[in-house]
Design an enzyme around this catalytic site. Structure first.
Site, PDB file in Angstrom:
ATOM      1  N   ASP A 291     -71.313  43.365  -0.590  1.00  0.00           N
ATOM      2  CA  ASP A 291     -70.101  42.539  -0.938  1.00  0.00           C
ATOM      3  C   ASP A 291     -70.717  41.201  -2.054  1.00  0.00           C
ATOM      4  O   ASP A 291     -71.691  40.233  -2.076  1.00  0.00           O
ATOM      5  CB  ASP A 291     -69.949  41.729   0.749  1.00  0.00           C
ATOM      6  CG  ASP A 291     -69.233  40.231   0.816  1.00  0.00           C
ATOM      7  OD1 ASP A 291     -68.976  40.028   0.114  1.00  0.00           O
ATOM      8  OD2 ASP A 291     -68.672  40.472   2.103  1.00  0.00           O
TER       9      ASP A 291
ATOM     10  N   TYR B 293     -71.021  38.796   6.358  1.00  0.00           N
ATOM     11  CA  TYR B 293     -70.117  37.854   6.744  1.00  0.00           C
ATOM     12  C   TYR B 293     -69.625  38.497   8.507  1.00  0.00           C
ATOM     13  O   TYR B 293     -69.386  39.911   8.700  1.00  0.00           O
ATOM     14  CB  TYR B 293     -69.079  38.325   5.799  1.00  0.00           C
ATOM     15  CG  TYR B 293     -67.991  37.566   6.975  1.00  0.00           C
ATOM     16  CD1 TYR B 293     -67.325  36.673   6.094  1.00  0.00           C
ATOM     17  CD2 TYR B 293     -65.835  38.243   6.579  1.00  0.00           C
ATOM     18  CE1 TYR B 293     -66.520  35.320   6.570  1.00  0.00           C
ATOM     19  CE2 TYR B 293     -65.265  38.010   6.691  1.00  0.00           C
ATOM     20  CZ  TYR B 293     -65.470  36.397   6.526  1.00  0.00           C
ATOM     21  OH  TYR B 293     -64.177  35.815   7.440  1.00  0.00           O
TER      22      TYR B 293
ATOM     23  N   ARG C 256     -45.467  49.035  -1.774  1.00  0.00           N
ATOM     24  CA  ARG C 256     -46.908  49.012  -1.137  1.00  0.00           C
ATOM     25  C   ARG C 256     -47.602  50.311  -1.738  1.00  0.00           C
ATOM     26  O   ARG C 256     -49.041  49.318  -1.196  1.00  0.00           O
ATOM     27  CB  ARG C 256     -46.300  49.997   0.622  1.00  0.00           C
ATOM     28  CG  ARG C 256     -47.567  49.926   1.278  1.00  0.00           C
ATOM     29  CD  ARG C 256     -47.657  50.302   2.813  1.00  0.00           C
ATOM     30  NE  ARG C 256     -46.884  51.032   2.871  1.00  0.00           N
ATOM     31  CZ  ARG C 256     -46.633  52.449   3.349  1.00  0.00           C
ATOM     32  NH1 ARG C 256     -47.061  53.036   2.993  1.00  0.00           N
ATOM     33  NH2 ARG C 256     -45.618  52.333   4.431  1.00  0.00           N
TER      34      ARG C 256
ATOM     35  N   LYS D 286     -61.979  33.469  -3.004  1.00  0.00           N
ATOM     36  CA  LYS D 286     -62.651  32.647  -2.704  1.00  0.00           C
ATOM     37  C   LYS D 286     -62.738  32.377  -3.661  1.00  0.00           C
ATOM     38  O   LYS D 286     -61.692  31.585  -4.659  1.00  0.00           O
ATOM     39  CB  LYS D 286     -64.080  33.454  -2.013  1.00  0.00           C
ATOM     40  CG  LYS D 286     -63.957  33.880  -0.703  1.00  0.00           C
ATOM     41  CD  LYS D 286     -63.821  32.719   0.267  1.00  0.00           C
ATOM     42  CE  LYS D 286     -63.660  33.424   1.708  1.00  0.00           C
ATOM     43  NZ  LYS D 286     -64.614  34.590   2.161  1.00  0.00           N
TER      44      LYS D 286
HETATM   45  C1  PLP Z   1     -64.835  34.902   3.265  1.00  0.00           C
HETATM   46  C2  PLP Z   1     -65.144  36.518   3.155  1.00  0.00           C
HETATM   47  C3  PLP Z   1     -64.847  37.764   3.425  1.00  0.00           C
HETATM   48  C4  PLP Z   1     -63.335  37.558   3.979  1.00  0.00           C
HETATM   49  O1  PLP Z   1     -61.974  36.902   3.169  1.00  0.00           O
HETATM   50  P1  PLP Z   1     -61.259  37.359   3.517  1.00  0.00           P
HETATM   51  O2  PLP Z   1     -59.796  36.899   2.296  1.00  0.00           O
HETATM   52  O3  PLP Z   1     -61.387  35.590   4.341  1.00  0.00           O
HETATM   53  O4  PLP Z   1     -60.919  37.654   4.834  1.00  0.00           O
HETATM   54  C5  PLP Z   1     -65.733  38.387   3.541  1.00  0.00           C
HETATM   55  N1  PLP Z   1     -66.641  38.162   3.098  1.00  0.00           N
HETATM   56  C6  PLP Z   1     -67.387  37.504   2.508  1.00  0.00           C
HETATM   57  C7  PLP Z   1     -68.850  36.758   2.051  1.00  0.00           C
HETATM   58  C8  PLP Z   1     -66.207  36.030   2.675  1.00  0.00           C
HETATM   59  O5  PLP Z   1     -67.423  35.123   3.067  1.00  0.00           O
END
Ligand code: PLP
Length: 390
Positions: A179, A107, A54, A204
């Protein structure tokens, strides 16, 4: 370029590799283990090596190192998904009795984490219009400990002028978290501009193939590093070995994919701007975007995600448009190799940006441009717009 002079494409090919540790395998293979044995009983409690999966295996370590390389960080904490990474960064910055400020266009689930989970933990949250520095200033209280930014903002694509915000936060001893999922760390480096932490949903562009989840928080700040490590340890935050593998494999082609998808995105954005059914295109690389000047100052390129607002359209016509599309899938997430499109209005939450609340405007649509031929994508859109108008 990095300190040793090598370009990003070179560094991404050579990062996250450790031939010694993986028997010469070029890519670190999937490594699964919960229990890691020691043959010296004295080291069970006092050794320096992690003995529990972990806390991360060797393959986690090389991915962390590669993310640090990408974002110019000294430390990376991996998480199970992007939301997990956003929540971790926020929770590392605040405690009961504190207050945080987040952009109105963060987000949605990040906003919900602030409004629901952090509230339940005794932390107050305020939101500011991403384009309104004065509002941000006015929201700072003696107990404000974190400012959470995102660029461009989810669904509406506002950009922050980061420098004055970092300066302000420095004076007030406030952590700044950004972010950076949109640029994937390729086109914007939050830490170079003095932000405390950069967060990415590896889900992403880094993983890039719509088949895994991951998150990462990068920092250069020793205090924040310790808080991240402790918060992740306390909550048992970790990233699945299979997803670690997908992320480090995705990193190899990250720059190539994001540049190609970004170029196609800019091309498609220009094309949409000329289309009579379209009211506005929300893409910071376009001269028409209100934050274009900020984009040219902070970003060295664009990814393939942007939005557009249609001229007011009757619901059946809008349905005809979506039903006619053949190459754009309807689904959440983005940054994969395939093109996606979603109507955004049902999930748009804005308290400080009244322009988005107008009932008179047409539908807000988000596009993630994939690796298909740009000519085919345009042809698909053209026929769908024709069907919409018929
Ligand atoms: C999709 C997204 C997230 C979250 O990512 P997950 O892997 O789906 O939890 C966070 N910030 C932004 C800007 C996103 O587009």
């Amino acid at each position: 370029m990095s300190a040793d002079g090598k370009k990003l494409s070179t560094r991404l090919v050579h990062a996250a590799r450790s031939a010694d540790a993986f028997d010469g395998a070029v890519n670190p293979p999937i490594q699964r283990a919960s229990t890691l044995l020691t043959d010296d009983i004295d080291k069970l409690y006092s050794g320096t090596k992690s003995l529990y999966g972990r806390m991360g295996l060797k393959s986690h370590q090389v991915l962390s190192d590669a993310m640090s390389e990408l974002e110019g960080a000294s430390y990376t904490q991996l998480a199970s998904c992007g939301l997990n990474a956003c929540a971790l960064a926020l929770a590392a910055a605040v405690e009961a009795g504190d207050h945080l400020i987040a952009s109105d266009s963060v987000y949605g689930p990040t906003r919900r984490f602030c409004e629901r989970r952090l509230k339940a933990m005794g932390v107050g949250a305020s939101f500011f219009n991403a384009r309104d520095l004065e509002q941000l200033k006015s929201l700072i209280r003696p107990n404000t400990k974190a400012i959470f930014l995102e660029g461009p903002g989810s669904l509406t694509f506002e950009l922050h002028d980061v420098e004055p915000i970092v300066e302000l936060a420095r004076q007030e001893n406030i952590f700044t978290i950004f972010d950076n999922t949109w640029s994937a760390g390729v086109f914007f480096k939050p830490l170079d501009w003095g932000l405390t932490a950069s967060v990415q949903a590896l889900t992403k562009y880094v993983i890039g193939h719509s088949d895994g989840f991951g998150g990462a928080v990068m920092t250069n700040d020793r205090t924040f590093e310790r808080r991240l490590f402790e918060t992740a340890s306390d909550w048992g935050i970790s990233m699945s070995p299979d997803d670690v593998y997908l992320a480090q494999r995705g990193l190899r082609s990250l720059e190539l994919r994001i540049r190609e998808q970004g170029q196609k995105g800019i091309d498609l954005a220009h094309w949409l701007e000329e289309h009579p059914a379209v009211e506005t295109v929300h893409h910071p690389a376009l001269a028409s975007h209100p934050d274009h000047e900020i984009w040219t100052r902070y970003y060295s390129g664009a990814s393939g995600l942007f939005g557009f607002t249609l001229k007011p359209t009757e619901k059946p016509a809008l349905k005809r448009f979506f039903d006619s599309l053949e190459l754009f899938g309807f689904g959440f997430s983005w940054g994969g190799f395939e093109s996606l499109m979603i109507p955004c209005d049902p999930q748009l939450k804005r308290s400080e940006s009244p322009e988005w609340k107008s009932r008179d405007r047409g539908a807000l649509i988000r596009v993630s441009v994939g690796l298909e031929s740009i000519d085919d994508l345009k042809a698909d859109l053209r026929q769908a717009f024709d069907r919409m108008a018929s």
